[in-house]
Design an enzyme around this catalytic site. Structure first.
Site, short mmCIF file in Angstrom:
data_model
loop_
_atom_site.label_atom_id
_atom_site.label_comp_id
_atom_site.label_asym_id
_atom_site.label_seq_id
_atom_site.Cartn_x
_atom_site.Cartn_y
_atom_site.Cartn_z
N ASP A 191 0.82 -1.22 0.00
CA ASP A 191 0.00 0.00 0.00
C ASP A 191 0.85 1.27 0.00
O ASP A 191 0.71 2.14 0.86
CB ASP A 191 -0.93 0.02 1.22
CG ASP A 191 -1.69 -1.27 1.40
OD1 ASP A 191 -2.21 -1.79 0.40
OD2 ASP A 191 -1.75 -1.78 2.53
N GLU A 239 -11.56 0.95 -2.62
CA GLU A 239 -10.80 1.21 -1.39
C GLU A 239 -9.58 2.05 -1.73
O GLU A 239 -9.40 2.51 -2.86
CB GLU A 239 -10.38 -0.11 -0.74
CG GLU A 239 -9.55 -1.00 -1.66
CD GLU A 239 -9.30 -2.38 -1.09
OE1 GLU A 239 -9.61 -2.61 0.08
OE2 GLU A 239 -8.76 -3.23 -1.84
#
Length: 532
Positions: free
Chosen positions: A21, A190
């Site tokens: 991420d 997301e």
């Protein structure tokens, strides 16, 4: 992977290990990147680059997870999820979501700190992937976040808030600004990253799942919407599955680049660098080769830099581990004994969980390289009690380790053990545990209580363990490395790649159980790329 200064081309991934991420910013001529660290400590790694290709690890922003009691034991898939890194008002800011607690923030005047203690900006279950925006045009501040259905029962939507400019509180209850359920074919939306560009509010956010999804872009003239959407990066006919969550950055010369991750099984989430431009016709970002990930590309228009990569090798100078190491939970005093000599001296911590490394907080870990490699370390098991043991592990939902153990007769033996995957949702064994270790090979004598341990990691993260104890007869002649056990295929955790680990432990009992000393930890990368 790092690139030579005279090579005009870089090759993906530029960070070939589990830097999950990623988010990236530029401050002056320097680029900085942070990534998820989940339940490992220290957390929030801080990486630095001058050319977006060669990166080094310069520190961590989070020295302990809070509340401390919640992370006294391993919680491998909890903790720090999907941070956002920003620079505003002369300070560095990192926001992240803990899916069980809410949205946190830390900040610092310099990338190396000192960083503030975590501040809870918004409490709640399932609040993940937050990203702030300070709008220089209006002076307003905003925050967007996603949702984890596992905690909240909600997913596939992005919620927006007005935020106080000092970044410590939100000014409203929030509003759903993008509802993925209303977009045909979109699911698991997301990881939003929020920007202001060309008069628009932009949200770059992935959808479709980490292994099979795509990168989307959303734009609106107003922060609270309505937003238009477009897919701007997807696998197409490449081997880069699910090009996923990342961040946009602009160089001093005006070039645009996008860093994102690719999920690669036991290797975790490796980081790719993609060229990016803004389509003059429609104003949308175009990432990669017309929306497909590139395997290699012309390097960014930035000054050439020496080849570099986050450190892996360690001589443990002064008895301290390098910054590449992380514990599997908040560390306690006494786990590592610092001294003036080189070499890492770990205490054989007594524990009722000696049969299962997955349950131990005192495992010192670093990321599994994404390329075939050989890992080696020297180990000495110092005077200790029967049952004291230490070794080198490849740790995931299944694991295997090789090392030394002191037997009931006081002799030290070379042992090699493994534990199978702990099948989520399966009932525990009669002992109440998820599973116990078994021998991967018969114990062997280790005269002198010393061994050099090796793991050869090939394509598909297949691991071959071996050892060198000098000579089994004890005359010190030495016969080189000998293979041990069957090939072990490394496995990831749910969201985390497999880890290399150093561990020292002992069964429950009274008194000090002894120590183990590790020296000359080395990782030699092989030429051939894994799974390529």
């Amino acid at each position: 992977m790092s690139a030579a200064p005279d090579d005009p081309v870089y090759r993906n991934p530029v960070l070939d290990a589990d830097w999950s991420d990623p988010d990236v910013i530029r401050v002056g001529d320097d680029f900085y990147l942070t990534a998820s660290s989940f339940g490992r400590v220290p957390g929030l790694p801080l990486l630095h680059s001058r050319d977006l290709v060669n990166w080094t690890l310069v520190g961590h922003a989070l020295h302990r997870l809070e509340p401390e009691g919640e992370f006294a034991v391993p919680r491998h898939d909890c903790g720090v999820w999907a941070p956002s890194l920003r620079h505003h008002d002369g300070r560095f800011w990192i926001f992240w979501g803990d899916p069980d607690q809410g949205i946190f923030q830390v900040n610092a005047p310099e990338i190396r700190g000192p960083w503030t203690r975590p501040h809870l900006v918004k409490a709640g279950k399932g609040l993940i992937d937050p990203c702030p925006l300070w709008d220089d045009e209006t002076g307003e501040a905003y925050l967007v976040h996603a949702w984890a259905r596992s905690r909240s029962g909600v997913k596939n939507r992005l919620t927006g808030h007005r935020m106080h400019p000092h970044g410590t509180e939100l000014l409203d209850e929030g509003k759903v600004i993008v509802d993925g359920d209303r977009l045909p074919g979109w699911f698991t939306l997301e990881g939003p990253k929020l920007y202001r560009h060309d008069g628009w509010f932009w949200i770059l956010a992935p959808a479709g799942g980490v292994e099979t999804g795509w990168q989307g872009a959303f734009r609106s003239r107003s922060f609270f919407g309505p937003y238009e959407e477009k897919v701007v990066l997807e696998q197409k006919d490449t081997d880069v599955n699910g090009p996923h969550q990342g961040g946009w950055v602009r160089t001093p010369s005006g070039e645009d680049w996008f860093l994102h991750f690719q999920q690669r099984g036991a290797y975790g989430r490796v980081v790719h660098l993609q060229p990016m431009r803004w389509d003059g016709g429609g104003g949308w970002p175009v990432i990669g080769d017309h929306g497909a990930p590139v395997a290699e590309h012309r390097r960014p228009d930035l000054p050439a830099q020496p080849s570099a990569a986050p450190a892996t090798d360690d001589d443990f100078p002064g008895g301290r581990p390098g910054r590449q190491w992380q514990w599997t939970a908040n560390p306690r005093d006494g786990w590592a004994t610092h001294h003036f000599a080189d070499g890492l001296r770990l205490t054989c911590v007594r524990t009722p969980d000696a049969h299962d490394l997955r349950a131990l907080p005192n495992v010192l870990t670093q990321r599994l390289p994404g390329t075939p490699c050989t890992v080696e370390v020297d180990l000495r098991l110092d005077d200790g009690e029967p049952g004291a043991r230490a070794g080198l592990a490849v740790l995931g939902d299944a694991y295997s380790w090789i090392g030394l153990e002191r037997g009931p007769d006081g002799a030290v033996r070379l042992v090699h053990r493994f534990a199978e995957t702990s099948a989520m949702g399966a009932p525990p064994t009669p002992s109440g545990q998820w599973g116990r270790e078994r021998d991967a090979a018969p114990p062997r004598p280790a005269p002198g209580g010393r061994a050099r341990l090796r793991v050869d990691i090939g394509a598909g993260a297949r691991c071959r363990f071996s050892y060198d104890t000098g000579d089994d007869a004890g005359d010190g002649a030495g016969e080189g490395f000998r293979p041990s056990g069957q090939v072990f295929a490394a496995t990831p955790w749910r969201w985390v790649g497999a880890l290399l680990g150093l561990v020292a432990l002992a069964p429950t009992g009274q008194g000090h159980a002894g120590t183990a000393t590790f020296t000359q930890f080395r990782i030699r990368i092989q030429e051939k790329r894994a799974d390529r």
